[in-house]
Design a protein around this motif. Structure first.
Motif, PDB file in Angstrom:
ATOM      1  N   VAL A   1      59.590   5.388  43.546  1.00  0.00           N
ATOM      2  CA  VAL A   1      58.466   6.165  42.990  1.00  0.00           C
ATOM      3  C   VAL A   1      57.581   5.266  42.146  1.00  0.00           C
ATOM      4  CG1 VAL A   1      57.854   8.022  41.387  1.00  0.00           C
ATOM      5  CG2 VAL A   1      59.641   8.381  43.082  1.00  0.00           C
ATOM      6  N   PHE A   2      58.181   4.440  41.289  1.00  0.00           N
ATOM      7  CA  PHE A   2      57.395   3.549  40.438  1.00  0.00           C
ATOM      8  C   PHE A   2      56.515   2.625  41.276  1.00  0.00           C
ATOM      9  CE2 PHE A   2      56.847  -0.654  38.553  1.00  0.00           C
ATOM     10  CZ  PHE A   2      56.072  -0.313  37.460  1.00  0.00           C
TER      11      PHE A   2
ATOM     12  N   GLY B   1      49.323   2.664  44.164  1.00  0.00           N
ATOM     13  CA  GLY B   1      48.200   3.601  44.159  1.00  0.00           C
ATOM     14  C   GLY B   1      47.328   3.471  42.931  1.00  0.00           C
ATOM     15  N   LEU B   2      47.943   3.229  41.769  1.00  0.00           N
ATOM     16  CA  LEU B   2      47.163   3.145  40.525  1.00  0.00           C
ATOM     17  C   LEU B   2      46.452   1.806  40.371  1.00  0.00           C
ATOM     18  CD1 LEU B   2      49.712   4.943  38.208  1.00  0.00           C
ATOM     19  CD2 LEU B   2      47.395   5.745  38.738  1.00  0.00           C
ATOM     20  N   VAL B   3      47.120   0.722  40.716  1.00  0.00           N
ATOM     21  CA  VAL B   3      46.519  -0.604  40.520  1.00  0.00           C
ATOM     22  C   VAL B   3      45.493  -0.910  41.611  1.00  0.00           C
ATOM     23  CG1 VAL B   3      47.002  -3.079  40.436  1.00  0.00           C
ATOM     24  CG2 VAL B   3      48.465  -1.491  39.203  1.00  0.00           C
ATOM     25  N   LEU B   4      45.832  -0.623  42.844  1.00  0.00           N
ATOM     26  CA  LEU B   4      44.888  -0.921  43.921  1.00  0.00           C
ATOM     27  C   LEU B   4      43.827   0.170  44.074  1.00  0.00           C
ATOM     28  CD1 LEU B   4      47.302  -2.377  46.638  1.00  0.00           C
ATOM     29  CD2 LEU B   4      45.959  -3.595  44.922  1.00  0.00           C
ATOM     30  N   GLY B   5      44.232   1.420  43.900  1.00  0.00           N
ATOM     31  CA  GLY B   5      43.293   2.526  44.081  1.00  0.00           C
ATOM     32  C   GLY B   5      42.530   2.898  42.834  1.00  0.00           C
TER      33      GLY B   5
ATOM     34  N   VAL C   1      47.955   6.390  32.945  1.00  0.00           N
ATOM     35  CA  VAL C   1      48.918   6.991  33.880  1.00  0.00           C
ATOM     36  C   VAL C   1      49.955   5.944  34.304  1.00  0.00           C
ATOM     37  CG1 VAL C   1      49.174   8.109  36.141  1.00  0.00           C
ATOM     38  CG2 VAL C   1      47.248   8.709  34.659  1.00  0.00           C
ATOM     39  N   LEU C   2      49.528   4.708  34.475  1.00  0.00           N
ATOM     40  CA  LEU C   2      50.456   3.634  34.840  1.00  0.00           C
ATOM     41  C   LEU C   2      51.489   3.409  33.736  1.00  0.00           C
ATOM     42  CD1 LEU C   2      51.180   1.488  36.959  1.00  0.00           C
ATOM     43  CD2 LEU C   2      49.644  -0.068  35.758  1.00  0.00           C
ATOM     44  N   TRP C   3      51.086   3.481  32.483  1.00  0.00           N
ATOM     45  CA  TRP C   3      52.030   3.325  31.375  1.00  0.00           C
ATOM     46  C   TRP C   3      53.044   4.461  31.343  1.00  0.00           C
ATOM     47  CZ3 TRP C   3      53.918  -0.457  28.893  1.00  0.00           C
ATOM     48  CH2 TRP C   3      53.175  -1.621  28.711  1.00  0.00           C
ATOM     49  N   ILE C   4      52.594   5.673  31.640  1.00  0.00           N
ATOM     50  CA  ILE C   4      53.532   6.800  31.701  1.00  0.00           C
ATOM     51  C   ILE C   4      54.511   6.589  32.846  1.00  0.00           C
ATOM     52  CG2 ILE C   4      53.717   9.294  32.050  1.00  0.00           C
ATOM     53  CD1 ILE C   4      50.917   9.485  30.684  1.00  0.00           C
ATOM     54  N   ASN C   5      54.002   6.109  33.972  1.00  0.00           N
ATOM     55  CA  ASN C   5      54.856   5.789  35.117  1.00  0.00           C
ATOM     56  C   ASN C   5      55.876   4.716  34.739  1.00  0.00           C
ATOM     57  OD1 ASN C   5      55.768   5.710  37.829  1.00  0.00           O
ATOM     58  ND2 ASN C   5      54.318   4.092  38.317  1.00  0.00           N
ATOM     59  N   PHE C   6      55.437   3.682  34.050  1.00  0.00           N
ATOM     60  CA  PHE C   6      56.334   2.595  33.654  1.00  0.00           C
ATOM     61  C   PHE C   6      57.407   3.081  32.682  1.00  0.00           C
ATOM     62  CE2 PHE C   6      57.306  -1.136  30.915  1.00  0.00           C
ATOM     63  CZ  PHE C   6      57.985  -1.870  31.866  1.00  0.00           C
TER      64      PHE C   6
END
Length: 124
Positions: free
Chosen positions: A27-28, A34-38, A103-108
């Motif tokens: 999932v990460f 998706g977050l970094v490229l998109g 959102v990436l930080w929450i994912n991390f």
């Protein structure tokens, strides 16, 4: 001759799947791509996916909200400070980091809590 098949309750199986390190890494990485490229163009896919995953972790897993929020807030604060001082430059942001990076930080923070939990158990 019939064999008895031992079946675990569905709730226990689902909990083991949701809180597994393997699923967390998958999932990460998918959300990271998706977050970094998109960035903002894929936020309509990545944000709901993360929210569903977080809901499963918080509802079924043994995670608490502070275990997700604390690392995320620290990362967001550090990155926002670096943006404020001009070390990070985002074309559409001035004082705070872009939404996709929040959102990436929450994912991390889910990865820190689940897949990297062994770090907190070791004494330095």
């Amino acid at each position: 001759m019939t064999k008895k098949i031992f079946k675990m309750p569905v709730k226990i199986q689902f909990k083991q799947i949701v809180t597994s390190k393997f699923l967390n890494i998958i999932v990460f990485n998918l959300l990271w791509i998706g977050l970094v490229l998109g960035r903002d163009s894929l936020i309509h896919l990545t944000l709901p996916s993360l929210l569903i995953y977080l809901a499963c972790l918080l509802r079924i897993g043994d995670l608490k909200v502070h275990q997700i929020l604390l690392p995320a807030i620290i990362g967001i604060t550090v990155d926002s400070s670096l943006t404020f001082f001009g070390i990070f430059i985002f074309p559409d942001s001035s004082l705070i980091i872009p939404f996709w990076l929040i959102v990436l930080w929450i994912n991390f923070s889910t990865t820190i809590t689940l897949s990297l939990s062994f770090i907190g158990k070791n004494k330095l």
